[in-house]
Design an enzyme around this catalytic site. Sequence first.
Site, mmCIF file in Angstrom:
data_model
loop_
_atom_site.group_PDB
_atom_site.id
_atom_site.type_symbol
_atom_site.label_atom_id
_atom_site.label_comp_id
_atom_site.label_asym_id
_atom_site.label_seq_id
_atom_site.Cartn_x
_atom_site.Cartn_y
_atom_site.Cartn_z
ATOM 1 N N HIS A 117 0.634 -1.098 -0.124
ATOM 2 C CA HIS A 117 0.057 -0.115 0.004
ATOM 3 C C HIS A 117 1.013 1.181 -0.198
ATOM 4 O O HIS A 117 0.587 2.139 -0.633
ATOM 5 C CB HIS A 117 -0.765 0.039 1.319
ATOM 6 C CG HIS A 117 -2.244 -0.726 1.073
ATOM 7 N ND1 HIS A 117 -3.195 -0.384 -0.096
ATOM 8 C CD2 HIS A 117 -2.702 -1.859 1.589
ATOM 9 C CE1 HIS A 117 -4.169 -1.050 0.244
ATOM 10 N NE2 HIS A 117 -4.007 -1.824 1.280
ATOM 11 N N SER A 136 -7.198 1.409 6.232
ATOM 12 C CA SER A 136 -7.924 0.415 5.275
ATOM 13 C C SER A 136 -8.878 -0.323 6.205
ATOM 14 O O SER A 136 -9.264 0.341 7.431
ATOM 15 C CB SER A 136 -6.968 -0.694 4.726
ATOM 16 O OG SER A 136 -6.242 -1.135 5.842
ATOM 17 N N ALA A 138 -9.293 -3.301 7.932
ATOM 18 C CA ALA A 138 -8.756 -3.973 9.170
ATOM 19 C C ALA A 138 -7.404 -3.333 9.900
ATOM 20 O O ALA A 138 -6.933 -3.705 10.940
ATOM 21 C CB ALA A 138 -8.381 -5.532 8.926
ATOM 22 N N ASN A 262 -12.283 7.842 0.697
ATOM 23 C CA ASN A 262 -13.252 8.893 1.193
ATOM 24 C C ASN A 262 -12.611 10.261 0.591
ATOM 25 O O ASN A 262 -11.759 10.463 1.162
ATOM 26 C CB ASN A 262 -13.546 8.526 2.548
ATOM 27 C CG ASN A 262 -14.409 9.659 3.249
ATOM 28 O OD1 ASN A 262 -14.044 10.803 3.380
ATOM 29 N ND2 ASN A 262 -15.524 9.043 3.458
ATOM 30 N N ASP A 452 2.284 12.751 25.289
ATOM 31 C CA ASP A 452 3.155 12.651 23.697
ATOM 32 C C ASP A 452 4.569 12.941 24.050
ATOM 33 O O ASP A 452 5.190 13.954 23.452
ATOM 34 C CB ASP A 452 2.801 13.904 22.882
ATOM 35 C CG ASP A 452 3.068 13.984 21.456
ATOM 36 O OD1 ASP A 452 3.542 12.771 21.076
ATOM 37 O OD2 ASP A 452 3.018 15.032 20.915
#
Length: 533
Positions: A117, A136, A138, A262, A452
């Site tokens: 990917h 994606s 999963a 999207n 953070d």
Amino acid sequence: MTRVLGIEGTAWCASAAVFDEATDDVSIRSDAYQPDSGGIHPREAAEHMRSAIPAVVEEILDEVESTYGDPSEALDAVAFSRGPGLGPCLRIAGTAARSLAGALDVPLVGVNHMVAHLEIGRHRSGFDAPICLNASGANAHVLGYHNGRYRVLGETMDTGVGNALDKFTRHVGWTHPGGPKVESHAEDGEYVELPYVVKGMDFSFSGITSAAKAAYDDGTPVEDVCRGLEETIFAMLTEVSERALSLTGADELVLGGGVGQNDRLVGMLETMCEERGAEFFAPEPRFLRDNAGMIAVLGAAMYDVDDTIPIDESRVLPDFRPDEVPVTWRSATAIERPLSGTNRQRGAEAIVELDPDGGRAYKRRRSKAYRHPELDRRLRRRRTRSEARLTSEARRLGVPTPVVFDVDPESGLLEFEFVGDTDLGEAITTERVETVGRYLARCHEAGFVHGDPTPRNVRVSADRTWLIDFGLGYYTDDIEDYAMDLHVFEGALGGTAADPGTLIDAFEDAYRTMGEERVLRQLRNVERRGRYQ
């Protein structure tokens, strides 16, 4: 030039493709499993693969023969997705790939689906060393290249982004896949508030899904819930992508995964990158959803450097992590680049104006155009207040932090004491990492997390180390939250440091001297729970 046939079969999509390196042409044939109701059923998906894989392979072989001639002479290799994915589906695709490679007498290439990917985006964009956001069904993670491998800089701690959307759509009675249905309904909805959970560059979707279901059950229009889901989830993914760009100094971002189709997510990422002066690329839809084209493209790159696999060693790997893959096919430098040496520093959230002579640092949390205005205002106010409060609280505990001189939550402005000569990431040592471990243990003992703790949020001088930027911190007595603090720091070390293993061991040993062993045990649980473990 190389010509490779690729086979994809990790979960729901049976696909075969041929990639011609000479022309850069990719031809794909796919047959996606469509459940009658609910989500993907592994047994049904495997049954689909048994018939669909031979069919799509036969189609692509027919095309190879008609275009290039005899496949045994036209093809140089067969590539297949070894994982991660559903074991039964992977095994069917793997068996087909082994059989075909043997029949054609060509080498076999085992490809990591998640790295594919990333690599298809890098290949199509021409970028050199991008950060990759994979969104994606999963999975959901942020990857960057460092020291010969793709490192997981951030990931979901529970469910994948597509699965999170699917869980909501199944609750309201919609069929798989849920993402396109959420997108369609969100266009007519008004934003509603849902939990926003970012921990460093990691994130969680389970609470958002539960809250969305509850809102729908309480009568909130489904269009509004869908709008809230998109605005919240995609803002989280965009934020962690920007944090990864900031941490590493990278200025290129590629998008991967089926949820990347999207338009709202793409728009958010485009806006964020434009504001940062970074380049962004989203591949065409056929390369975003699961497909064999990306397997063939990466397979060709691996074949070109003799990164092939004997058939008897080609078992599938359902839990195949992307950072387990030696990146043999590229020699580019790591994503990390030198940071600006000016007195105006740009982080993921804020612009910091440094005045060393006056002993001041002025930090302003910028409004993010990619976020919904209501969400943006809420996050900026909350984080500005948290940073001021917890910076002062840590200082009272004896943890070196800057003095807070002024705070304005409405404008997102903080005035601090100027501290340190540089960030820890620019001057990392074992001793300084050990100091961070002890400081975090002290904060945890007092009942709060930093939120953070990356090397960018630690300032150092010749004889002192300071913690800064507590904006994602909060009070908690949950051991999971303490473990996540450690996980964030170690993940940042793994993605940027030259010798992360030694540094991580030193960090944990130092934490152990002042903190609780049960936090370190929970850290091991967090690591095992990661999507790519």
